[in-house]
Design an enzyme around this catalytic site. Structure first.
Site, PDB file in Angstrom:
ATOM      1  N   HIS A   1      18.304  56.875  22.851  1.00  0.00           N
ATOM      2  CA  HIS A   1      19.199  55.778  22.470  1.00  0.00           C
ATOM      3  C   HIS A   1      19.890  55.144  23.670  1.00  0.00           C
ATOM      4  O   HIS A   1      20.215  53.947  23.640  1.00  0.00           O
ATOM      5  CB  HIS A   1      20.237  56.278  21.456  1.00  0.00           C
ATOM      6  CG  HIS A   1      19.657  56.533  20.102  1.00  0.00           C
ATOM      7  ND1 HIS A   1      19.436  55.526  19.189  1.00  0.00           N
ATOM      8  CD2 HIS A   1      19.222  57.678  19.514  1.00  0.00           C
ATOM      9  CE1 HIS A   1      18.905  56.039  18.082  1.00  0.00           C
ATOM     10  NE2 HIS A   1      18.765  57.348  18.254  1.00  0.00           N
TER      11      HIS A   1
ATOM     12  N   ASN B   1      13.711  53.650  21.000  1.00  0.00           N
ATOM     13  CA  ASN B   1      14.720  54.708  20.833  1.00  0.00           C
ATOM     14  C   ASN B   1      14.075  56.081  20.689  1.00  0.00           C
ATOM     15  O   ASN B   1      14.540  57.069  21.271  1.00  0.00           O
ATOM     16  CB  ASN B   1      15.594  54.410  19.615  1.00  0.00           C
ATOM     17  CG  ASN B   1      16.660  53.362  19.902  1.00  0.00           C
ATOM     18  OD1 ASN B   1      17.119  53.224  21.034  1.00  0.00           O
ATOM     19  ND2 ASN B   1      17.059  52.627  18.870  1.00  0.00           N
TER      20      ASN B   1
ATOM     21  N   ASP C   1      19.948  51.245  24.347  1.00  0.00           N
ATOM     22  CA  ASP C   1      21.152  50.442  24.615  1.00  0.00           C
ATOM     23  C   ASP C   1      20.969  49.605  25.878  1.00  0.00           C
ATOM     24  O   ASP C   1      21.370  48.438  25.928  1.00  0.00           O
ATOM     25  CB  ASP C   1      22.368  51.354  24.773  1.00  0.00           C
ATOM     26  CG  ASP C   1      22.808  51.986  23.452  1.00  0.00           C
ATOM     27  OD1 ASP C   1      22.358  51.511  22.396  1.00  0.00           O
ATOM     28  OD2 ASP C   1      23.606  52.942  23.490  1.00  0.00           O
TER      29      ASP C   1
ATOM     30  N   ASP D   1      14.903  39.271  16.408  1.00  0.00           N
ATOM     31  CA  ASP D   1      14.837  40.718  16.217  1.00  0.00           C
ATOM     32  C   ASP D   1      13.878  41.318  17.254  1.00  0.00           C
ATOM     33  O   ASP D   1      12.794  40.777  17.495  1.00  0.00           O
ATOM     34  CB  ASP D   1      14.338  41.043  14.802  1.00  0.00           C
ATOM     35  CG  ASP D   1      14.400  42.536  14.507  1.00  0.00           C
ATOM     36  OD1 ASP D   1      15.479  43.015  14.117  1.00  0.00           O
ATOM     37  OD2 ASP D   1      13.357  43.212  14.686  1.00  0.00           O
TER      38      ASP D   1
ATOM     39  N   GLU E   1      19.444  45.690  16.417  1.00  0.00           N
ATOM     40  CA  GLU E   1      18.651  45.020  17.452  1.00  0.00           C
ATOM     41  C   GLU E   1      18.444  43.539  17.128  1.00  0.00           C
ATOM     42  O   GLU E   1      17.533  42.900  17.646  1.00  0.00           O
ATOM     43  CB  GLU E   1      17.287  45.713  17.618  1.00  0.00           C
ATOM     44  CG  GLU E   1      16.361  45.621  16.429  1.00  0.00           C
ATOM     45  CD  GLU E   1      16.558  46.744  15.418  1.00  0.00           C
ATOM     46  OE1 GLU E   1      15.634  46.998  14.631  1.00  0.00           O
ATOM     47  OE2 GLU E   1      17.649  47.365  15.425  1.00  0.00           O
TER      48      GLU E   1
END
Length: 331
Positions: free
Chosen positions: A216, A211, A220, A203, A246
């Site tokens: 965002h 973010n 990404d 994670d 994630e």
């Protein structure tokens, strides 16, 4: 069944008409088709039955052209050959078989009568018969080609859709569905060769802050970069999946938990030594990981729960590390 019924019926009519050679020939062809039908029903394999049907049909039509059949109408049955041969044996093999039969027919039709004997046909009829036969073959070949292309296109599209269904569109890694398929395959192999298999649940630390701070799109880009980094660090037989959000899942065949822990330390070291560059923005990224080893027919849900438990132990311990720590002393 169609060939058996038609040739059998015509054979009976020929016998009633006292044309015994033709009648026996057609009855024999009907029995051959019956044998092919029974073989297909018993074996569920069309290879042998198709060969019997195609080659007996070629032999039957050549015989009908040679003998003339009923009032020299035997050549009319030639036009059954192209669609049947191409349908049952495909374009390439079918065309080869048709070409051989056509060569034999040309010899029978156009060599002097005293060479082969047989029925006598007018030259104009023979020429038109061959031209018509070639035309029907061409049309049947075009149709068969279109069918084969359509099948190939459909198969390719199906494979592409299946690939899309198993691939995460952002990172191009396996998605959850793809990962589950890989794990099922590896579990079956593991049960056969009795070798260990481990998984790592990973994670990204504080990903929400990335973010929130950068947007965002930047988030990404970070996930894409991480996917590329992870892919470079694993072996060919290993699989990485985007497990969700994630989270990433590593599937490591023939790998003990200790060796999986060693891999996790390499990942930590690489991420520590690099900054992810997104349009000039340098972002430091760390990850937390949980390692577990699969045993026998252990349920996958149980394995994931163990890895998830170790992952949250890593987070509670301050992130940017792998749990359980006991593996480090053995690794």
């Amino acid at each position: 069944m169609v060939g058996m019924t038609i040739t059998g019926s015509l054979g009976v009519l020929a016998l009633f008409s006292a044309d015994y050679p033709l009648g026996l020939l057609l009855i024999a062809a009907s029995l051959v088709y019956l044998v092919a039908y029974r073989i297909h029903k018993l074996t569920k394999d069309s290879t042998l039955s198709a060969a019997i049907i195609v080659y007996s049909l070629h032999a039957l039509t050549v015989s009908l052209v040679y003998s003339g059949g009923v009032e020299n109408t035997g050549p009319l049955w030639l036009f059954l050959v192209p669609p049947v041969s191409l349908f049952l044996h495909g374009l390439k093999r079918g065309l080869i078989e048709i070409s051989i039969s056509l060569s034999i027919l040309c010899l029978i039709l156009f060599l002097p009568p005293d060479v082969f004997g047989g029925a006598n046909y007018e030259t104009a009829f023979k020429l038109r018969l061959i031209i018509a036969f070639i035309t029907v073959t061409f049309l049947a070949a075009c149709y068969e080609y279109s069918i084969e292309q359509s099948y190939k296109d459909t198969l390719q599209a199906s494979e592409q859709f299946e690939q899309l269904a198993r691939t995460d569109q952002l990172t191009k890694l396996c998605n959850r569905r793809g990962a589950l398929t890989v794990i099922e395959q590896e579990q079956r192999r593991m049960s056969r060769n009795k070798q260990a298999m481990s998984i790592i649940l990973c994670d990204v630390d504080h990903f929400k802050k990335v973010n929130d701070q950068y947007g965002h799109n930047t988030g990404d880009a970070v996930l894409i970069s991480l996917a590329e980094t992870f892919t470079q660090l694993i072996r060919k037989q290993d699989t990485i999946a985007r497990w969700g959000g994630e989270e990433f899942l590593f599937v490591l065949p023939e790998t003990s938990a200790e060796n999986a822990y060693i891999l996790s330390q390499k990942i930590h070291q690489v991420l520590q030594d690099q900054l992810i560059d997104v349009e000039g923005i340098k972002i430091a990224v760390t990850v937390s990981m949980g390692v577990t080893e699969m045993h026998g027919n252990q349920a996958f849900d149980e394995i994931i729960n163990q890895a998830d438990k170790h992952l949250y132990e890593a987070k509670r311990a301050g992130r940017n590390q792998t749990m359980p720590k006991t593996l480090s002393t053995e690794g």
